[in-house]
Design an enzyme around this catalytic site. Structure first.
Site, PDB file in Angstrom:
ATOM      1  CE  LYS A  31       9.825 -12.965  33.490  1.00 39.24           C
ATOM      2  NZ  LYS A  31       8.674 -13.866  33.513  1.00 39.24           N
TER       3      LYS A  31
ATOM      4  CE  LYS B 196       8.987  -8.918  26.345  1.00 40.04           C
ATOM      5  NZ  LYS B 196       8.949 -10.295  26.856  1.00 40.04           N
TER       6      LYS B 196
ATOM      7  CE  LYS C 278       0.972 -10.228  30.040  1.00 40.81           C
ATOM      8  NZ  LYS C 278       0.408 -11.468  30.411  1.00 40.81           N
TER       9      LYS C 278
HETATM   10  P1  TYM Z   1       2.961 -13.923  28.144  1.00 33.10           P
HETATM   11  O1  TYM Z   1       1.818 -14.007  29.092  1.00 33.10           O
HETATM   12  O2  TYM Z   1       4.151 -13.126  28.542  1.00 33.10           O
HETATM   13  O3  TYM Z   1       2.466 -13.357  26.741  1.00 33.10           O
HETATM   14  C1  TYM Z   1       1.375 -13.921  26.027  1.00 33.10           C
HETATM   15  C2  TYM Z   1       1.688 -13.885  24.540  1.00 33.10           C
HETATM   16  O4  TYM Z   1       1.940 -12.535  24.123  1.00 33.10           O
HETATM   17  C3  TYM Z   1       3.179 -12.483  23.413  1.00 33.10           C
HETATM   18  N1  TYM Z   1       3.808 -11.178  23.679  1.00 33.10           N
HETATM   19  C4  TYM Z   1       4.200 -10.330  22.713  1.00 33.10           C
HETATM   20  N2  TYM Z   1       4.141 -10.423  21.375  1.00 33.10           N
HETATM   21  C5  TYM Z   1       4.605  -9.361  20.674  1.00 33.10           C
HETATM   22  N3  TYM Z   1       5.136  -8.237  21.252  1.00 33.10           N
HETATM   23  C6  TYM Z   1       5.216  -8.121  22.592  1.00 33.10           C
HETATM   24  N4  TYM Z   1       5.720  -7.025  23.145  1.00 33.10           N
HETATM   25  C7  TYM Z   1       4.732  -9.202  23.382  1.00 33.10           C
HETATM   26  N5  TYM Z   1       4.660  -9.403  24.719  1.00 33.10           N
HETATM   27  C8  TYM Z   1       4.093 -10.631  24.883  1.00 33.10           C
HETATM   28  C9  TYM Z   1       4.013 -13.628  23.988  1.00 33.10           C
HETATM   29  O5  TYM Z   1       5.034 -14.011  23.092  1.00 33.10           O
HETATM   30  C10 TYM Z   1       2.956 -14.688  24.172  1.00 33.10           C
HETATM   31  O6  TYM Z   1       2.741 -15.392  22.967  1.00 33.10           O
HETATM   32  N6  TYM Z   1       5.391 -18.273  28.671  1.00 33.10           N
HETATM   33  C11 TYM Z   1       4.250 -17.635  28.047  1.00 33.10           C
HETATM   34  C12 TYM Z   1       2.916 -18.277  28.417  1.00 33.10           C
HETATM   35  C13 TYM Z   1       2.794 -19.748  28.156  1.00 33.10           C
HETATM   36  C14 TYM Z   1       2.667 -20.389  26.903  1.00 33.10           C
HETATM   37  C15 TYM Z   1       2.481 -21.781  27.192  1.00 33.10           C
HETATM   38  C16 TYM Z   1       2.699 -19.938  25.586  1.00 33.10           C
HETATM   39  C17 TYM Z   1       2.691 -20.723  29.127  1.00 33.10           C
HETATM   40  N7  TYM Z   1       2.498 -21.944  28.555  1.00 33.10           N
HETATM   41  C18 TYM Z   1       2.323 -22.715  26.185  1.00 33.10           C
HETATM   42  C19 TYM Z   1       2.550 -20.896  24.575  1.00 33.10           C
HETATM   43  C20 TYM Z   1       2.365 -22.245  24.865  1.00 33.10           C
HETATM   44  C21 TYM Z   1       4.190 -16.185  28.488  1.00 33.10           C
HETATM   45  O7  TYM Z   1       4.694 -15.833  29.517  1.00 33.10           O
HETATM   46  O8  TYM Z   1       3.420 -15.389  27.700  1.00 33.10           O
END
Ligand code: TYM
Length: 340
Positions: free
Chosen positions: A118, A200, A203
């Protein structure tokens, strides 16, 4: 004498309220969140503090926060079983994160691949928050003594860092944090973009037509994206690790997870297929049917913001009941004067 039942494992996970929730989020994480609700004690957090590490339009952020809450409920998160809450409603996350920032070596953060990718795009405008993002994530998890964290593959490195931070804090200040385990599925942990199966599904700005399927997409949008999904020049419809077959593999994974079939059953369903066209049509049918009830329930929930806010307030109360005493302990451990 009856044995005291062992406490249920505690689960915590989070999702950002930026952009639109897509099939990658659902299949990589949220489907699992729903599955584990009956046997585990679950906390699910809409991470608005994380979202603003890159600029968000304030009006959109507010809308998306309620939107993600409605979608999670529509996917099957049950507020009677799980605590669903907004991160900024529980102050302990920001407080805990500051203390953890101060025990985390800078070098650990600079190595994070998500930060590097990023930050590389917009070096001049990269916020300090983007660098310390994984420390806030560690606070989210550690403040709840979570045993398990169900996430997609892209979060693996952040979870390793969470464990490192917990160990370092425990070493410096005495045993305080539990070391959480990542729960990463064998299938679906990395759903790929339909327009480019080497990247991947995400969003971000690549959320253009044909890249991802949003949970709120119309039937036409879903069919359009799947019809144009990039595959290869072969005909074989089988799961495979061959990078050439990543597109087909991705489509089979969507089909498998949405029909709850085994790998063998999934392949058998396509043994008589005439080509990838049949596969794309079958996947589109399954996606449309799986998302229809989610979209309908979402439409119902989003039209009643007062009810959504009420449910989120209940979730935040449940979260505070754990996170507040924990952050108090953290403050005591580092030697803060904590008023009685
Ligand atoms: P975020 O908002 O990007 O995504 C939420 C969840 O979706 C999963 N994910 C995917 N899994 C499979 N294929 C994909 N293409 C894909 N895109 C997204 C992510 O792995 C995630 O599980 N940093 C985290 C949010 C977070 C978090 C936490 C997670 C903040 N605090 C504490 C776990 C525990 C994030 O940006 O997820």
């Amino acid at each position: 004498m009856t044995a005291t039942p062992s406490p249920r494992p505690r689960v915590l996970s989070g999702i950002q309220p930026s952009g639109h929730m897509h099939l990658g989020n659902y299949l990589g994480a949220v489907q699992k969140w729903v599955e584990v609700q009956d046997e585990k004690e679950c906390f699910y957090c809409i991470v608005d503090l994380h979202a603003i590490t890159v600029f968000q339009d304030p009006k959109e952020l507010l809308e998306q926060t309620r939107g993600v809450a409605a979608l999670l409920l529509a996917c099957g998160i049950d507020p009677a079983k799980s605590a669903l809450f907004v991160q900024s409603h529980v102050r302990a996350h920001a407080e805990g994160s500051w203390v953890l920032n101060c025990v985390t070596p800078l070098g650990w953060l600079e190595r994070m691949t998500q930060f590097k990718s990023k930050a590389d795009k917009e070096k001049q405008r990269t916020s300090a928050g983007l660098l310390t993002y994984p420390v806030l994530q560690a606070a989210d998890i550690l403040l709840y003594d979570a045993d398990e964290v169900p996430v997609g593959e892209d979060q693996r490195q952040h979870l390793e860092l969470t464990r490192d931070i917990a160990q370092r804090f425990n070493h410096l200040y005495g045993e305080t944090f539990k070391l959480p385990k990542p729960l990463i599925r064998e299938f679906g942990a990395r759903i790929m973009g339909l327009d480019d199966p080497t990247a991947k599904m995400s969003k971000g700005s690549s959320g253009t037509r044909g890249h991802c399927i949003r949970l709120t997409d119309s039937e036409d949008e879903i069919r359009y994206a799947l019809k144009r999904a990039v595959t290869d020049s072969g005909r074989e419809i089988q799961f495979s690790d061959d990078p050439e077959k990543a597109g087909v593999n991705n489509l089979l994974t969507l089909y498998k997870l949405l029909t709850h079939k085994s790998r063998e059953e999934t392949e058998a369903d396509f043994s008589d297929a005439r080509g990838y066209g049949d596969l794309k049509k079958a996947v589109a049918d399954v996606v449309v049917e799986a998302l229809r009830p989610i979209r309908e329930e979402y439409d119902r929930l989003i039209s009643d913001p007062a009810e959504l806010d009420r449910l989120l307030a209940i979730g935040a109360d449940k979260a505070r009941a754990l996170a507040e005493p924990k952050v108090r302990l953290v403050k005591e451990r580092v030697g803060f004067f904590v008023p009685g």
